[in-house]
Design an enzyme around this catalytic site. Structure first.
Site, PDB file in Angstrom:
ATOM      1  N   ARG A 214       0.669  -1.183   0.027  1.00 55.38           N
ATOM      2  CA  ARG A 214       0.008  -0.096  -0.165  1.00 55.38           C
ATOM      3  C   ARG A 214       0.948   1.278  -0.229  1.00 55.38           C
ATOM      4  O   ARG A 214       2.185   1.118  -0.058  1.00 55.38           O
ATOM      5  CB  ARG A 214      -0.932   0.097   1.217  1.00 55.38           C
ATOM      6  CG  ARG A 214      -0.752  -0.628   2.432  1.00 55.38           C
ATOM      7  CD  ARG A 214       0.475  -0.339   3.294  1.00 55.38           C
ATOM      8  NE  ARG A 214       0.474   1.198   3.442  1.00 55.38           N
ATOM      9  CZ  ARG A 214       1.243   1.953   3.606  1.00 55.38           C
ATOM     10  NH1 ARG A 214       2.747   1.497   3.671  1.00 55.38           N
ATOM     11  NH2 ARG A 214       1.169   3.242   4.017  1.00 55.38           N
TER      12      ARG A 214
ATOM     13  N   ALA B 130       0.683   5.358  -2.112  1.00 58.49           N
ATOM     14  CA  ALA B 130       0.436   5.615  -3.465  1.00 58.49           C
ATOM     15  C   ALA B 130       1.689   5.487  -4.305  1.00 58.49           C
ATOM     16  O   ALA B 130       1.605   4.729  -5.232  1.00 58.49           O
ATOM     17  CB  ALA B 130      -0.096   6.921  -3.527  1.00 58.49           C
TER      18      ALA B 130
ATOM     19  N   GLN C 146      -1.766   1.605   9.932  1.00 57.76           N
ATOM     20  CA  GLN C 146      -0.662   1.978   9.350  1.00 57.76           C
ATOM     21  C   GLN C 146       0.641   2.567  10.260  1.00 57.76           C
ATOM     22  O   GLN C 146       1.710   2.508  10.081  1.00 57.76           O
ATOM     23  CB  GLN C 146      -0.736   2.520   7.956  1.00 57.76           C
ATOM     24  CG  GLN C 146      -1.541   1.866   6.951  1.00 57.76           C
ATOM     25  CD  GLN C 146      -2.762   2.125   6.914  1.00 57.76           C
ATOM     26  OE1 GLN C 146      -3.607   2.599   7.875  1.00 57.76           O
ATOM     27  NE2 GLN C 146      -3.548   2.035   5.616  1.00 57.76           N
TER      28      GLN C 146
ATOM     29  N   ASP D  57      -2.586  10.532  -1.423  1.00 53.40           N
ATOM     30  CA  ASP D  57      -2.828   9.562  -2.394  1.00 53.40           C
ATOM     31  C   ASP D  57      -3.145  10.363  -3.631  1.00 53.40           C
ATOM     32  O   ASP D  57      -3.092   9.781  -4.952  1.00 53.40           O
ATOM     33  CB  ASP D  57      -3.937   8.664  -1.837  1.00 53.40           C
ATOM     34  CG  ASP D  57      -3.540   7.887  -0.704  1.00 53.40           C
ATOM     35  OD1 ASP D  57      -3.179   8.297   0.575  1.00 53.40           O
ATOM     36  OD2 ASP D  57      -2.793   6.704  -0.973  1.00 53.40           O
TER      37      ASP D  57
ATOM     38  N   ASN E 255      -5.829  12.064   1.186  1.00 55.16           N
ATOM     39  CA  ASN E 255      -4.771  11.396   2.102  1.00 55.16           C
ATOM     40  C   ASN E 255      -5.657  10.438   2.914  1.00 55.16           C
ATOM     41  O   ASN E 255      -6.772  10.406   2.900  1.00 55.16           O
ATOM     42  CB  ASN E 255      -3.611  11.814   2.874  1.00 55.16           C
ATOM     43  CG  ASN E 255      -2.621  11.146   3.492  1.00 55.16           C
ATOM     44  OD1 ASN E 255      -2.209  10.367   2.771  1.00 55.16           O
ATOM     45  ND2 ASN E 255      -2.247  11.538   4.418  1.00 55.16           N
TER      46      ASN E 255
END
Lengths: 374, 374
Positions: free
Chosen positions: A65, A67, A213, A254, A264
């Site tokens: 993951r 971007a 994350q 992103d 984001n």
């Protein structure tokens, strides 16, 4: 980055030996190996991806993951296809297939378009070789871009260090670290460069629900690199900024629209509001590959991915004996809503840190940037 | 509230039979029984508290939580002491001891002061009986206050329902439900009253990290009452408000200063910022027992409890076979910071919903309110 004395990247190209005999009858060629980020911080395990279909699953299910990393992995997905069937139709179909793995990050579409543009201009016989080379170039470009982002942002941290004693406190949300890119990370690049230069820097790491994350990836990265950091609830940043404990915020993105609105990980907007309310500078680290000049208005135009509610109702962690266990947090029968991203309006962003320097989050500044660099 | 066809409250007084023979040699008397909120939503279990010391532990370790409930339970803690030794010194020592269980909520100090005032004016021989009666009165007052808060806030929901079709969407943070009080809840009181009146209401339930009071308690409460709701990450509220999915926010509070600044569960401030940025009304449900007129400035004056980082690094949930299991979320060696509350500046609050009606979050309005009601 160095992990346990070894240079490590979230993806690399590996040779597939004759012995690996492929399902489609082909043997040899190349594959890619990725870190399965679903298992961090508890286990560092690699997975080999042998086909565009496997790449699709790895992106959709978030083995990888971030971007920039999604873009690079997707490029290799097209290379994996090209070494099987590099016809125009096969490449177009695969590109379309891969672009549907995640809807929000623009790097995915950007990398696939770059690959197709090069490959369609290449004779069929050369396409497999050129595809691997172009995917490598995308990956290496990402490393250079992220290094440059860190170089341009480093003075922001140096200015704080020059102003007062004590560590520079940076707040970040989600993971825009090297695990989200090919190396360096975007938001973490200036942090790693500052730390390497001997500056005292401390990072407030937003846990970043629902996929954690921050707690799992950013905290692990920073710990491996020896960068002082503290994991906090996503709820805590406002309180910390209100009381002067944050010098600046740096997050990744992103997709950024032509007006400077930045998409984001969900919750970024709330931190930007708190930064604005407390006069804390709020920066978005943005490789220009994340900029979508075709999209005029970010808040109203960027599609926001909705993911399974299970990411919220259940969580996986390590139990007392070291096994990974999934537990349910919510009552049976309670629905859960799970939007993966939000959009921070440009007015709340102090600056966009690009590989070409820091620019204003505004239509005018972005138009100038892209004109000068094209 | 009704749970499974039975009226249930988070605390009740129970008789302690002769058979229960107490350690201190006394037999009989009364004890209190509470819901152990640490086990919800997975298990509904009661615990009996027989002494002020047990009450202290139950408050400190959050078997019970929520400012109004803490106040009522602490009052009973003093009653438990009074039935053993009701001397001035014993009561003063116990009150001081109990007030240290949690530092932020003012109801704790308020309830203990009310108990002491009454008891010190009572002959020693009558103190035990009067203590139980006064604690009962505090509990019953809380029920009446919360019912009134709901009654005063109901028109806010009715106005939305009158304006457009579809359910009224209320966002709440943490648990200011009946589990946080003696009954009704504060923020949930208008929601339960609206639901009972047949209004279509839907609640966005912030998960509320790190202790997940939204995901575990508010979601459970609403589910038991049949109120439609959706659990969301604490990160999601800004996105929902930006896109018109929230009609109003209602939260509880742990202490409100004389200037209207409201201390509540960490992250409340971020939601208030998002509400303000999107012109969504933001209300704080405030029993006047939560108002600290002695404190001029909430943002700078309210002490914010820091709790163990373990509440962030570890989480307990239900595994596949129904056992409660604690798992670790963060890497070994990563520090965690855990502030339990933040303070929302009065300028972000649309109104304070009190048992006497809705008032502005301002020094002038609060002074008028307290003068008129004293």
């Amino acid at each position: 980055m160095m992990v346990g004395g070894q240079a490590l990247r979230p993806l690399r190209v590996v040779a597939v030996g004759q012995a690996d005999g492929r399902a489609d009858g082909q043997a040899g060629g190349e594959a890619i190996e990725i870190i399965d980020q679903r298992l961090l911080p508890h286990r560092l395990e690699m997975r080999t991806l042998n086909s565009a279909k496997e790449v699709f699953v790895a992106i959709r299910d978030m083995w990888v993951r971030g971007a920039p990393l999604i873009g690079a992995v997707a490029a290799y997905g097209l290379a994996l296809q090209a070494q099987r069937d590099a016809s125009d139709v096969a490449l177009a179909n695969t590109a379309q297939f891969l672009s549907g793995a995640r809807p929000t990050a623009v790097n995915l579409a950007w990398a696939l378009a770059r690959m197709q543009q090069v490959l369609l201009a290449t004779p069929l016989a050369d396409r497999a070789r050129v595809a691997w080379a172009e995917a490598d170039a995308i990956a290496e470009d990402d490393v250079r871009v992220n290094e440059a982002i860190g170089r341009h942002a480093l003075p922001l941290l140096q200015a704080v260090a020059a102003r007062r004693a004590g560590p520079v406190n940076v707040l970040t949300h989600c993971n825009a670290g090297w695990l989200a890119t090919v190396d360096w990370g975007t938001a973490t690049s200036p942090i790693y460069q500052a730390h390497a230069a001997g500056m005292a820097v401390h990072v407030w790491v937003d846990e970043t629900r629902p996929r954690n994350q921050g707690a799992s990836l950013t905290a692990w990265e920073l710990g491996q690199a020896g960068v002082p950091h503290t994991v906090i609830a996503d709820n805590a940043g406002g309180h910390l900024m209100q009381h002067g404990h944050v010098d600046l915020c740096i997050v990744g993105c992103d997709r950024v629209a032509a007006n400077g609105d930045a998409c984001n990980k969900i919750g970024t907007y709330l931190k930007a509001l708190a930064a604005h309310d407390n006069a804390v500078p709020f920066y978005v680290a943005m490789p220009t590959s994340t900029l979508d000049m075709a999209l005029a208005d970010g808040v109203h135009g960027i599609p926001i991915e909705e993911r399974s509610g299970r990411e919220l109702t259940h969580v996986t962690g390590r139990n007392a004996v070291g096994d990974l266990v999934e537990v349910q947090l919510t009552p049976d029968g309670s629905a859960a809503g799970n939007w993966a991203f939000d959009v921070t309006p440009a007015r709340l962003i102090t600056g966009l840190i690009t590989e070409h320097g820091i620019v204003q989050a505004s239509s005018a500044a972005l138009q100038t940037l892209m004109r000068d660099k094209s």
